[in-house]
Design a protein around this motif. Structure first.
Motif, PDB file in Angstrom:
ATOM      1  N   ASP A 130      50.073  14.002   4.407  1.00  0.00           N
ATOM      2  CA  ASP A 130      47.940  14.295   5.271  1.00  0.00           C
ATOM      3  C   ASP A 130      48.183  13.101   6.222  1.00  0.00           C
ATOM      4  O   ASP A 130      47.356  13.584   6.885  1.00  0.00           O
ATOM      5  N   THR A 131      48.981  12.182   6.410  1.00  0.00           N
ATOM      6  CA  THR A 131      49.039  11.778   7.785  1.00  0.00           C
ATOM      7  C   THR A 131      49.857  11.575   8.848  1.00  0.00           C
ATOM      8  O   THR A 131      50.339  11.070   9.432  1.00  0.00           O
ATOM      9  N   LEU A 132      51.046  13.007   8.251  1.00  0.00           N
ATOM     10  CA  LEU A 132      52.486  12.616   9.482  1.00  0.00           C
ATOM     11  C   LEU A 132      51.656  13.087  11.567  1.00  0.00           C
ATOM     12  O   LEU A 132      52.176  12.554  11.800  1.00  0.00           O
ATOM     13  N   LYS A 133      50.854  13.720  11.160  1.00  0.00           N
ATOM     14  CA  LYS A 133      49.837  14.042  12.426  1.00  0.00           C
ATOM     15  C   LYS A 133      49.487  12.547  13.296  1.00  0.00           C
ATOM     16  O   LYS A 133      49.991  12.340  14.501  1.00  0.00           O
ATOM     17  N   GLU A 134      49.268  11.547  12.839  1.00  0.00           N
ATOM     18  CA  GLU A 134      49.271  10.066  13.404  1.00  0.00           C
ATOM     19  C   GLU A 134      50.590   9.064  13.097  1.00  0.00           C
ATOM     20  O   GLU A 134      50.144   8.704  13.617  1.00  0.00           O
TER      21      GLU A 134
END
Length: 163
Positions: A130-134
């Protein structure tokens, strides 16, 4: 070794290498202009022309290996070198400076390519999908990667088992 790569990247991206090269060229052309043997009309422009002639090249690419021929210098060497003209010594120096600039530019590009296209590999564990981009932005900032850095290979091993 990493510091050397960072310095080369900084020097190339900021244009510092180009400023040094062009500053040295202009200084040397001014220096040889004042070493003239006799007065000649438009000598400064002629020196610039001989410099450009020395830097003229033909490039042939055969698959992965480019062949660079200093065509302007060869033209000067075979056709113009023995011609009687005033200030022939400084014109020869300007032509040699042009071919030296040609090869120093090629060398600079080769060094930059080696520094630019090195692999950076790292493993990261326990990242949420869920937080891969950040997380990628954090990784990029921590490694000091530029905005132009591309991901060429990305592999995810994902375990969906929640504990």
């Amino acid at each position: 070794m990493e510091y050397i790569y960072k310095f080369i990247e900084f020097a190339e991206e900021s244009g510092m290498i180009n400023l040094i090269f062009w500053g040295a060229i202009i200084a040397y052309l001014i220096h040889i202009y004042y070493k003239k043997e006799e007065n000649e009309k438009y000598l400064a422009l002629k020196l610039v022309g001989f410099f450009i002639l020395g830097g003229f090249r033909l490039e042939f690419a055969f698959n992965w290996y480019p062949i660079i021929i200093p065509a302007g210098f060869l033209l000067y060497w075979f056709l113009l070198k023995n011609k009687e003209r005033p200030n022939s010594i400084i014109k020869k120096k300007a032509t040699i400076l042009g071919v030296l600039m040609l090869y120093s530019t090629i060398l600079s590009n080769v060094i930059y390519d080696v520094a630019e296209y090195r692999d950076i590999k790292f493993d990261i564990k326990n990242i949420s999908m869920d937080t891969l981009k950040e997380d990628y932005e954090k990784i990029k900032n921590e490694l000091g990667l530029s905005l132009d850095t591309d991901i060429l290979n990305f592999e995810v091993k994902y375990d969906n088992n929640k504990k």
